[in-house]
Design an enzyme around this catalytic site. Structure first.
Site, PDB file in Angstrom:
ATOM      1  N   THR A   6       1.932   1.728  -5.240  1.00 29.23           N
ATOM      2  CA  THR A   6       1.390   0.371  -5.111  1.00 29.23           C
ATOM      3  C   THR A   6       1.187  -0.250  -6.486  1.00 29.23           C
ATOM      4  O   THR A   6       1.478  -1.439  -6.689  1.00 29.23           O
ATOM      5  CB  THR A   6       0.052   0.414  -4.360  1.00 29.23           C
ATOM      6  OG1 THR A   6       0.274   0.978  -3.067  1.00 29.23           O
ATOM      7  CG2 THR A   6      -0.543  -0.977  -4.208  1.00 29.23           C
TER       8      THR A   6
ATOM      9  N   HIS B 187       0.837  -1.206   0.000  1.00 30.40           N
ATOM     10  CA  HIS B 187       0.000   0.000   0.000  1.00 30.40           C
ATOM     11  C   HIS B 187       0.869   1.253   0.000  1.00 30.40           C
ATOM     12  O   HIS B 187       2.035   1.232   0.409  1.00 30.40           O
ATOM     13  CB  HIS B 187      -0.937   0.019   1.217  1.00 30.40           C
ATOM     14  CG  HIS B 187      -0.312   0.611   2.449  1.00 30.40           C
ATOM     15  ND1 HIS B 187      -0.432   1.952   2.775  1.00 30.40           N
ATOM     16  CD2 HIS B 187       0.440   0.054   3.423  1.00 30.40           C
ATOM     17  CE1 HIS B 187       0.215   2.193   3.907  1.00 30.40           C
ATOM     18  NE2 HIS B 187       0.764   1.052   4.327  1.00 30.40           N
ATOM     19  N   CYS B 188       0.286   2.335  -0.485  1.00 29.20           N
ATOM     20  CA  CYS B 188       0.892   3.659  -0.370  1.00 29.20           C
ATOM     21  C   CYS B 188      -0.185   4.559   0.201  1.00 29.20           C
ATOM     22  O   CYS B 188      -0.855   4.190   1.164  1.00 29.20           O
ATOM     23  CB  CYS B 188       1.459   4.125  -1.703  1.00 29.20           C
ATOM     24  SG  CYS B 188       0.324   4.021  -3.108  1.00 29.20           S
ATOM     25  N   ALA B 189      -0.398   5.745  -0.353  1.00 29.31           N
ATOM     26  CA  ALA B 189      -1.464   6.608   0.154  1.00 29.31           C
ATOM     27  C   ALA B 189      -2.801   6.229  -0.480  1.00 29.31           C
ATOM     28  O   ALA B 189      -3.761   5.891   0.205  1.00 29.31           O
ATOM     29  CB  ALA B 189      -1.134   8.071  -0.106  1.00 29.31           C
TER      30      ALA B 189
END
Length: 255
Positions: free
Chosen positions: A139, A131-133
């Site tokens: 991602t 995951h990222c933001a």
């Protein structure tokens, strides 16, 4: 609140189960407002034992994954910083989906240590969550590299990436609340570059256009020889690649 943009990448990229085992590689946006009992239950239901956080430390909060770590789920930081001088310069001229794909190439090339750390974590036993933001850009490119490593067809990788478009309204609403910026209103979204200047986020970064991922994969294959060559160039050793393939590759059909 359960994770937004959460899915098993095998569902769209390989529904027939010919390339990747289901229940191995998951993706999502960041926890909002932080991981809680619902998120921990979501992770446990999928046997997710490792979470790979691709965000820059400036985007994180100490409480983000505290509940998951308390439940025994490992959280690996593999920060990819999209606000370097070269990347913000490219962002300032970005107007098309193809430009976004080129941005992904630069992003991957600029963070070999993070790419290697993410792949090493993905090779651990049990399912992994990237995951990222938003669960879209960083991602998306890491998921794409892992799927390409398993020889998933390009059009299937693109379909998995583009599915994020369905979740973007909720993603941007969460980001706007967390960062107190109108990230869900194109033209008013701003990020801070390395020189401290505020930059308007270009429209393609607020979308999940299929062409962007197509361009990224084409560039990785033509300029780097695909994920099988690009990942070792980032520092991923052969044993790690083998461990990920052994865990994630679908078994050969019986003859």
């Amino acid at each position: 609140m359960p994770l937004v943009n959460f899915r098993d990448s095998a569902v769209l990229s390989d529904p027939e189960g010919l390339r990747i085992r289901p229940g191995v590689l998951y993706r999502s946006a960041q926890p909002y407002p932080a991981a809680d009992e619902a998120v921990v239950a979501q992770l446990r239901a999928c046997d997710i034992r490792t979470v790979v956080d691709l965000r820059d430390p400036r985007e994180t909060h100490p409480a983000d994954w505290a509940a998951a770590e308390a439940a025994g789920i490992a959280v690996v930081a593999a920060p990819v910083n999209p606000a370097t001088e070269a990347l913000t310069a490219h962002m300032s001229t970005m107007t098309t989906a193809a430009d976004l794909g080129e941005f992904y190439v630069l992003l991957a090339e600029s963070a070999p240590e993070a790419v290697a750390a993410a792949v090493e974590a993905a090779a651990r036993p049990g399912a992994v969550l990237l995951h990222c933001a938003a669960g879209k850009d960083r991602t998306g490119l890491l998921t794409a590299l892992l799927l390409d490593l398993l020889d998933v067809p390009v059009e299937r990788i693109v379909a998995d990436y583009a599915r994020t478009a369905d979740a973007l309204p909720q993603i941007f609403a969460n980001l706007a609340e967390r960062h107190r910026t109108a990230l869900n209103r194109p033209g008013s979204s701003r990020v801070t570059g390395p020189d401290g200047r505020h930059l308007t986020i270009p429209a393609p970064l607020l979308e999940a256009p299929a062409e962007a991922m197509s361009v990224f994969l084409h560039r990785v294959r033509t300029h780097h020889g695909g994920a099988a060559a690009f990942l070792p160039a980032c520092g991923v050793d052969a044993a790690t690649l083998g461990a990920f393939r052994a865990k994630a590759a679908a078994p050969a059909p019986a003859v």
